[in-house]
Design an enzyme around this catalytic site. Structure first.
Site, PDB file in Angstrom:
ATOM      1  N   GLY A   1       0.817  -1.214   0.000  1.00 23.94           N
ATOM      2  CA  GLY A   1       0.000   0.000   0.000  1.00 23.94           C
ATOM      3  C   GLY A   1       0.848   1.258   0.000  1.00 23.94           C
TER       4      GLY A   1
ATOM      5  N   ILE B   1      -6.141  -3.934   2.290  1.00 21.65           N
ATOM      6  CA  ILE B   1      -7.599  -3.998   2.531  1.00 21.65           C
ATOM      7  C   ILE B   1      -8.211  -2.606   2.564  1.00 21.65           C
ATOM      8  CG2 ILE B   1      -7.500  -6.196   3.767  1.00 21.65           C
ATOM      9  CD1 ILE B   1      -8.002  -4.484   6.387  1.00 21.65           C
ATOM     10  N   ASP B   2      -7.373  -1.569   2.735  1.00 26.18           N
ATOM     11  CA  ASP B   2      -7.895  -0.199   2.924  1.00 26.18           C
ATOM     12  C   ASP B   2      -8.465   0.420   1.645  1.00 26.18           C
ATOM     13  OD1 ASP B   2      -6.911  -0.550   5.447  1.00 26.18           O
ATOM     14  OD2 ASP B   2      -5.146   0.707   5.171  1.00 26.18           O
TER      15      ASP B   2
ATOM     16  N   ALA C   1     -26.694  -0.533   8.208  1.00 23.37           N
ATOM     17  CA  ALA C   1     -26.320   0.076   9.489  1.00 23.37           C
ATOM     18  C   ALA C   1     -27.250   1.228   9.861  1.00 23.37           C
ATOM     19  CB  ALA C   1     -24.877   0.578   9.404  1.00 23.37           C
TER      20      ALA C   1
ATOM     21  N   MET D   1     -11.522  -1.442  10.232  1.00 23.24           N
ATOM     22  CA  MET D   1     -10.218  -0.882   9.826  1.00 23.24           C
ATOM     23  C   MET D   1     -10.363   0.046   8.613  1.00 23.24           C
ATOM     24  SD  MET D   1      -7.389  -3.865  10.195  1.00 23.24           S
ATOM     25  CE  MET D   1      -6.618  -4.204  11.775  1.00 23.24           C
TER      26      MET D   1
HETATM   27  O1  F6P Z   1      -3.231  -0.893   6.191  1.00 19.90           O
HETATM   28  C1  F6P Z   1      -3.910  -2.033   6.541  1.00 19.90           C
HETATM   29  C2  F6P Z   1      -4.320  -2.002   7.983  1.00 19.90           C
HETATM   30  O2  F6P Z   1      -5.012  -3.204   8.272  1.00 19.90           O
HETATM   31  C3  F6P Z   1      -5.141  -0.791   8.406  1.00 19.90           C
HETATM   32  O3  F6P Z   1      -6.485  -0.882   8.068  1.00 19.90           O
HETATM   33  C4  F6P Z   1      -4.873  -0.791   9.903  1.00 19.90           C
HETATM   34  O4  F6P Z   1      -4.995   0.505  10.424  1.00 19.90           O
HETATM   35  C5  F6P Z   1      -3.446  -1.239   9.984  1.00 19.90           C
HETATM   36  O5  F6P Z   1      -3.175  -1.974   8.814  1.00 19.90           O
HETATM   37  C6  F6P Z   1      -3.118  -2.098  11.182  1.00 19.90           C
HETATM   38  O6  F6P Z   1      -1.757  -2.351  11.166  1.00 19.90           O
HETATM   39  P1  F6P Z   1      -1.017  -3.382  12.077  1.00 19.90           P
HETATM   40  O7  F6P Z   1      -1.248  -4.746  11.533  1.00 19.90           O
HETATM   41  O8  F6P Z   1       0.413  -2.981  11.989  1.00 19.90           O
HETATM   42  O9  F6P Z   1      -1.591  -3.269  13.459  1.00 19.90           O
END
Ligand code: F6P
Length: 317
Positions: free
Chosen positions: A106, A131-132, A191, A174
């Site tokens: 990403g 996934i974002d 929702a 997330m």
């Molecule tokens: O960028 C993907 C992601 O899953 C985000 O949605 C989330 O904020 C972050 O990674 C969490 O990161 P980590 O796995 O380092 O806690």
């Protein structure tokens, strides 16, 4: 002057996303069919720095197409942010005779690629895997569809207990504050409200109006897009719990389960398409961009554009 790509290094970096393995498999299979060697670099950019690089064969990628995570491991490398780290990475690229890198990840991953490219002018192709869904210039990123489906499956389960107990659930998903996962999962599960932070702040006015009129035949689910840090939605939970003490609330952070599991068909096909496209481009000596999908057509996004803020466009229904 480079006139043929013989050896390619593959990196998965940042937060893993379902479908990364399908991309790796398509890259390896397609490369080998075209007499190109593929090398797997372990745990993101750190693998380049530590020289953790192994040749991949058709056997190494056998039956990984449906597996979540990444067989290469991922990481958010701190060392790659330093000049010395990037220098070591380049030394290992030379040592292993790599001609190009394919990096699947990403924003953070592509930011690293921009710096590296500037210093070493090394051929790189980026594949959006997160996934974002926050990569600018592509409609969809690998892992986003699976994550959405995971989220809605879990929330449909939570609804059972929410409805049975007449409780309202605040559920944090997330997505780094951008709201793609929150908005589309929220719409899909019907929702009560979807809260997405704007400049790191949540606007609760509409939610208050809705809760003032809530009865047990309204939806029981409020979706909150995570803010910069995971868990901030607990503040919202505490606030509304106090303000509406006639109602019963519960609070869930879905967490990393949103990133796990076998990729959906959409993510697999996307990963395979982008993987094959990356090799076709390297064979034609075309590189230094991110390959994405726009209106179902392959698109080439300059790295700098890919990391620019992608905005959630909310169509009026
Ligand atoms: O960028 C993907 C992601 O899953 C985000 O949605 C989330 O904020 C972050 O990674 C969490 O990161 P980590 O796995 O380092 O806690």
């Amino acid at each position: 002057m480079l006139n043929k790509i013989n050896n390619i290094g593959i990196i998965t970096s940042g937060g893993d996303s379902p479908g990364m393995n399908a991309a790796i498999k398509s890259i390896v299979n397609y490369s080998i069919n075209n007499n190109i060697n593929c090398y797997g670099i372990k745990y993101g950019y750190d693998g380049l720095i530590n020289g953790n690089i192994k040749k991949l064969s058709n056997k190494s990628v056998y039956n990984i197409i449906g597996q979540g995570g990444s067989i290469l491991g991922t990481g958010r490398s701190i060392k790659f942010k330093t000049i010395l780290g990037r220098k070591k990475a380049f030394e290992n690229i030379k040592k292993n005779n790599l001609d190009a890198l394919i990096i699947i990840g990403g924003n953070g991953t592509f930011t690293g690629a921009i710096k590296f490219n500037k210093e070493y002018n090394f051929p790189i192709i980026g594949i959006p895997g997160t996934i974002d869904n926050d990569i600018n210039g592509t409609d969809i990123t690998i892992g986003y569809d699976t994550s959405l489906n995971t989220i809605i499956q879990i929330i449909e389960k939570i609804k059972d207990t929410a409805i049975t107990n007449n409780r309202i659930f605040i559920i944090e998903v997330m997505g780094k504050g951008l709201g793609f996962l929150a908005f589309n999962s929220g719409i899909s599960i019907g929702a009560l409200d979807i809260l997405i932070p704007n400049n790191n702040k949540y606007d609760l006015k509409n939610l208050y109006k809705i809760l003032n009129k809530w009865n047990k035949y309204n939806s029981n689910i409020i979706i909150v897009a995570e803010n910069k840090n995971i868990g901030e939605s607990e503040i919202i939970y505490k606030l509304i719990k106090k303000k509406f003490n006639n109602l019963e609330f519960r609070f869930n952070i879905l967490g990393h389960i949103q990133r796990c599991g076998s990729p959906t068909c959409i993510d697999r096909i996307l990963a395979i398409r982008l993987g094959i496209e990356s090799i076709k481009n390297l064979i034609n000596l075309k590189y230094n961009f991110v390959i994405g999908i726009k209106n179902n057509k392959i698109t080439y996004i300059p790295f700098k554009k890919a990391i620019k803020n992608k905005k959630l466009v909310i169509d009026k229904i």
